[in-house]
Design a protein around this motif. Structure first.
Motif, PDB file in Angstrom:
ATOM      1  N   UNK A 133      -3.185  -1.537  -3.224  1.00 21.69           N
ATOM      2  CA  UNK A 133      -4.183  -1.138  -2.216  1.00 21.69           C
ATOM      3  C   UNK A 133      -3.466  -0.647  -0.962  1.00 21.69           C
ATOM      4  N   UNK A 134      -4.234  -0.441   0.106  1.00 27.60           N
ATOM      5  CA  UNK A 134      -3.655  -0.080   1.395  1.00 27.60           C
ATOM      6  C   UNK A 134      -3.150  -1.289   2.168  1.00 27.60           C
ATOM      7  N   UNK A 135      -3.307  -2.474   1.604  1.00 28.16           N
ATOM      8  CA  UNK A 135      -2.725  -3.656   2.242  1.00 28.16           C
ATOM      9  C   UNK A 135      -1.215  -3.637   2.035  1.00 28.16           C
ATOM     10  N   UNK A 168      -1.195  -1.400   7.775  1.00 24.47           N
ATOM     11  CA  UNK A 168      -1.652  -0.973   6.455  1.00 24.47           C
ATOM     12  C   UNK A 168      -0.817   0.215   6.009  1.00 24.47           C
ATOM     13  N   UNK A 198      -0.738   3.753   4.046  1.00 24.94           N
ATOM     14  CA  UNK A 198      -1.518   4.864   3.500  1.00 24.94           C
ATOM     15  C   UNK A 198      -0.629   5.915   2.847  1.00 24.94           C
ATOM     16  N   UNK A 199       0.616   5.921   3.220  1.00 26.79           N
ATOM     17  CA  UNK A 199       1.575   6.905   2.706  1.00 26.79           C
ATOM     18  C   UNK A 199       1.718   6.746   1.185  1.00 26.79           C
ATOM     19  N   UNK A 200       1.376   7.777   0.393  1.00 29.03           N
ATOM     20  CA  UNK A 200       1.463   7.657  -1.065  1.00 29.03           C
ATOM     21  C   UNK A 200       2.913   7.686  -1.568  1.00 29.03           C
ATOM     22  N   UNK A 201       3.845   8.002  -0.674  1.00 27.38           N
ATOM     23  CA  UNK A 201       5.261   8.013  -1.076  1.00 27.38           C
ATOM     24  C   UNK A 201       6.044   6.999  -0.240  1.00 27.38           C
ATOM     25  N   UNK A 202       5.397   5.911   0.069  1.00 28.19           N
ATOM     26  CA  UNK A 202       5.984   4.858   0.923  1.00 28.19           C
ATOM     27  C   UNK A 202       7.381   4.467   0.439  1.00 28.19           C
TER      28      UNK A 202
END
Lengths: 335, 335, 335, 335
Positions: free
Chosen positions: C197-199, C277, C279-283
């Motif tokens: 998730x975004x957590x 949180x 949100x970055x899809x490439x964290x």
């Protein structure tokens, strides 16, 4: 029953000694958002944005950190006379100081434990700094937009080798009410929390493990919310300031706390609400046993670390300068 | 300069009248977490979990909502005598009440505006309720685990047709200090905020648009944080209680507020911090103009709604019972 | 770059084992304000007042405390099929469970470290309990007026002897993203924090000092504010519950925390905001060194006590049952 | 059931137009504590201290306030291709923008309501500003010590004359999930709240009372606590900024809010917690009736003032420029 002694009105200001004026000033002005109201010779005068007098904090350059003096405002000119007489009667007479900035003649004396205090009546009120006027009429100026701005000073703690003697002096000569205390198993006094206001304490006495007289434990400033304590801790951690304890909540007094060391080496407490207040004019002192000390000191949060019971200013090389590099650094700064 | 009058120590309790005892009791006990300490005839006695006396709130069954009386504790037996003499000298003499639960003899009188007040010295302290002992020695009992528990009563506001007369009475006869006030353009007094403590006000006087004497504006209770105001508002909305204003923050006094009506019809304020406190023994009254009224009432948040300036208890059919069904319902309850 | 695996949607519920059902139920229902939605045989089902499913917590009577299982909801029926296939392909195949209350068929499997997990798609939504309807349309029921009501479960932590193996399993087979981790000096993995998730984490892996597989570190529930953590700590201290650490604020994830033990012996974390949180899809995984561990665990507040790194459930007599009587008591309860 | 569309990952940045760059910059940088990361021609790029990309806010000099564009980051390069194809298929094709600072090629298009949006994949990460390194490894820089520092952007609201058309576009073409909505009595759509993340909304559609296409309602930034909203309101009031509504708490989404106008004329929302989050992959849209609008907009606090439903940027002389001098001033600034 005799009439209660209401001659002292409140803690008006505290003078802290600092061997690192630039560091201390940065701490109090930039991080705690205090307003500098005057700079004079070796001293800088500051106050919180909600405080009405010329200053509540005086920083004075010195070789070592510690308490310069603490000053109480009396409730009337006659109260000043009565208290001076009482001090002289008690053999604790001092002398009149006449040239201080921000207030009128002050009578300076030492407590049995060797801490310098003053009492005075006449006071100069804060001027609104240029460009900082506010439509909020009960503040002398705007809320600062820097650091986490403290609202006012709240109280201070002194280290003493004989808490009973200091407590009795504060109660009998100056008219303080003892609000809470910690008793040793032998019935002797370990610590005492006293006030002349509706706060749970304006001054506290805690034991000094060393033998040096006149040592200072901490000055406390006041915030609105626990959130401010967490925000300040965040800023402080990133700027390399040493946080000693908290956030937590005291048993004694009930205020949420954060303890840190300002760059000059003095311990500073920040509280996020006043805890409980005392309105009962016949308040019965709350008594804790020494075995309750952990709960009394930190009802919420981790127990106070050993340094809390050891370090005071000026520093004592024999105490607390262990292997914690932060402690060492902070002590070096002082000496 | 004369010596300051310190005879009154603080607001000890308030008696509210309620035409809906079950509803009022549910509100104060279940929602605000007050502890019921005694039930006697038509009255129920309560106090906050941090309060030390037998009660701080007395609820009394009555045909209409409103203030029963408010009681001040004096600072000493001699202070009680002095104040009784002052009241009689001022032509406001009352009578001694001897049979009340929770405190000793009380001298009851009426203010010029017709509000009943008492002063007393002897008080009964709270007993720890069975099963509610706490290791936190400065509380008489545990924190409740119901509702959003209020810590103590804080102050109350009265409606009056002649604020100047009531203010002068409180200042000249009872020794209150006027902390803030709102002046009309013609120099007359619109509202006044007074205290005998370090709080910004223990009692306030606000105008009554109708002509009925002795009307009550609100009782205020004290929380630790703005978060508590939002949590309480959440609970209240879901239970159909009427919220009138807030959360917001007052200009006057500086406390964050929430105003609501308890089921009996009385307006209740909850504050989330004490605002600023007043320690200066020579405090200069903060003066607002009537055109500052919105800012003075709500520095943060929406301006107070018209009902805030209109509704008091007991209700006046001619005022405020407009087309807001919630208002109408609340007024019906009272009558 | 391959397409990201979005098949798991979120943590749906956790089953905790308790040897003291009455105590655990009192803790979760009365103190944390969870709603009991069903009681069936040896199990009680609960959820937070903002949670939409039948339950987010299942309490099951057992000889020892610990994790029963944790269940993830997938994003679609096809996602369920894909994940079952992936598990079987990875040699971690389990079995279908069909009779659980509150959701449809669930595929149960064990992680390499021995923790039971489930994935499922069909779910039963919460019914509004009688008398608890609310006009707030995004909640299934009113906010409770008891204890300090937790809003929802947030995440859980597992103890494992081989964090790398478990981490790889969660990432490669189930599609978790590793958000932060702590590396040992030798490059091995000490701890890992992962989410779908975004957590910042839905699940974390921390080292187990003993050799027992499948041990549980803690379940975390979510509050709105740090104030709630202090309020809960106040209630807990007075009721004799053991607080282990905090309030403080984590470096990893950034949430303000409080750790305590529920009467059944399981460690429970409460957080006062979600921290940051993601949100970055490439964290890019945030990497801490083991020597940063104190800061990573407690950015604000005292360092975690030794027990935090030692105690898990079920308890291990050889670990953590030292001279702290509170620990001993808590461990006794479990066994 | 088809597979859910997860192609959009989150709101990456918003471009606001400002006719008063100095004022807007002072607001975002000094008061909200955003970090300026680059200044280029007519634009200044900023981000919150916890944000990881080059910027989340672009301020561009313009004759009128309003939205420049809003940009969504997709979840993968393939997702970008899929979304471009979907936009072209839907007849909403735009054009590739290749020269923007801080990210790679972006596909720009207009929504049916006339708002400019972009989608992109490649992004530049924030560099740690000189002297602002932090030991907290999940932040690119220290927490600022100025103003009340916002952590990140949260969402934005658009005004539209045809909410249904815009909602359908966001859902059908871009893959948004509608989380909450407000229906008119005739079944038509009044307002819609949508997200691609676990937030309750990343974007919202509210009605435009005028006929101008492409108007902007507000940008929202994120704080930790309600206390921050009150602190910011305090600072803002003293600096003459116009606060429109709050602090209060939304029904929809559940976040505590403060609405104000930045000096350039755009409405800015600040929230003090994320409200409730949505993890359910099959979330059923929460539906409010238009007669619930007050509760939906402000569950806690005063109802939204009329300006909230009227004013957007760029301003429309025909709407909202009534007798409120603050409104007029703010509108003058824009034009």
């Amino acid at each position: 029953m005799t009439e209660p002694d209401m001659d002292l009105a409140h803690l008006a200001h505290v003078e802290l000694l600092t061997p690192d004026m630039a560091g201390s000033l940065g701490y109090f002005s930039d991080l705690l958002g205090l307003e500098v109201t005057e700079t004079l010779g070796n001293a800088v005068y500051l106050r919180g944005f909600e405080e009405q007098y010329h200053h509540s904090l005086k920083l004075t350059r010195a070789a070592q950190a510690g308490l310069g003096h603490a000053a109480w405002r009396v409730r009337s000119p006659a109260a000043l006379e009565r208290k001076v007489a009482a001090l002289e009667r008690a053999g604790c007479g001092g002398r009149w100081m006449d040239g201080e900035v921000g207030h009128g003649p002050a009578y300076r004396f030492r407590t049995p434990g060797g801490h310098a205090m003053e009492i005075f009546w006449e006071v100069d009120y804060a001027l609104t700094p240029v460009g900082k006027a506010t439509p909020l009429r009960n503040r002398p100026q705007r809320r600062p937009a820097r650091g986490i701005p403290a609202r006012r000073i709240d109280h201070f703690n002194l280290m003493t080798a004989d808490a009973r003697k200091d407590r009795d002096f504060l109660v009998d000569v100056l008219g303080f009410r003892e609000r809470e205390r910690v008793d040793l198993p032998d019935g002797n006094l370990l610590a005492s929390f006293l006030s002349v206001t509706n706060l749970s304490h304006d001054v506290a006495l805690v034991p000094d493990p060393g033998g040096m007289p006149g040592r200072f434990h901490h000055l406390c400033l006041y915030y609105t919310s626990i959130q401010h304590l967490f925000d300040l801790a965040d800023l402080a951690r990133e700027r390399g300031l040493r946080i000693e304890a908290g956030p937590g909540r005291h048993g004694i007094g009930g205020a949420p706390f954060l303890f840190m060391f300002e760059p000059g080496g003095n311990r500073i407490e920040l509280i996020g609400d006043p805890g409980y207040m005392i309105f009962d004019p016949a308040w019965r002192t709350v008594v804790w046993g020494a075995n309750d000390l952990d709960v009394a000191a930190a009802w919420t949060g981790a127990p106070m670390p050993p340094s809390f019971w050891e370090i005071g200013t000026p520093g004592d090389r024999a105490v607390g300068s262990g292997d914690d590099p932060a402690v060492s650094r902070s002590l070096e700064v002082q000496e």
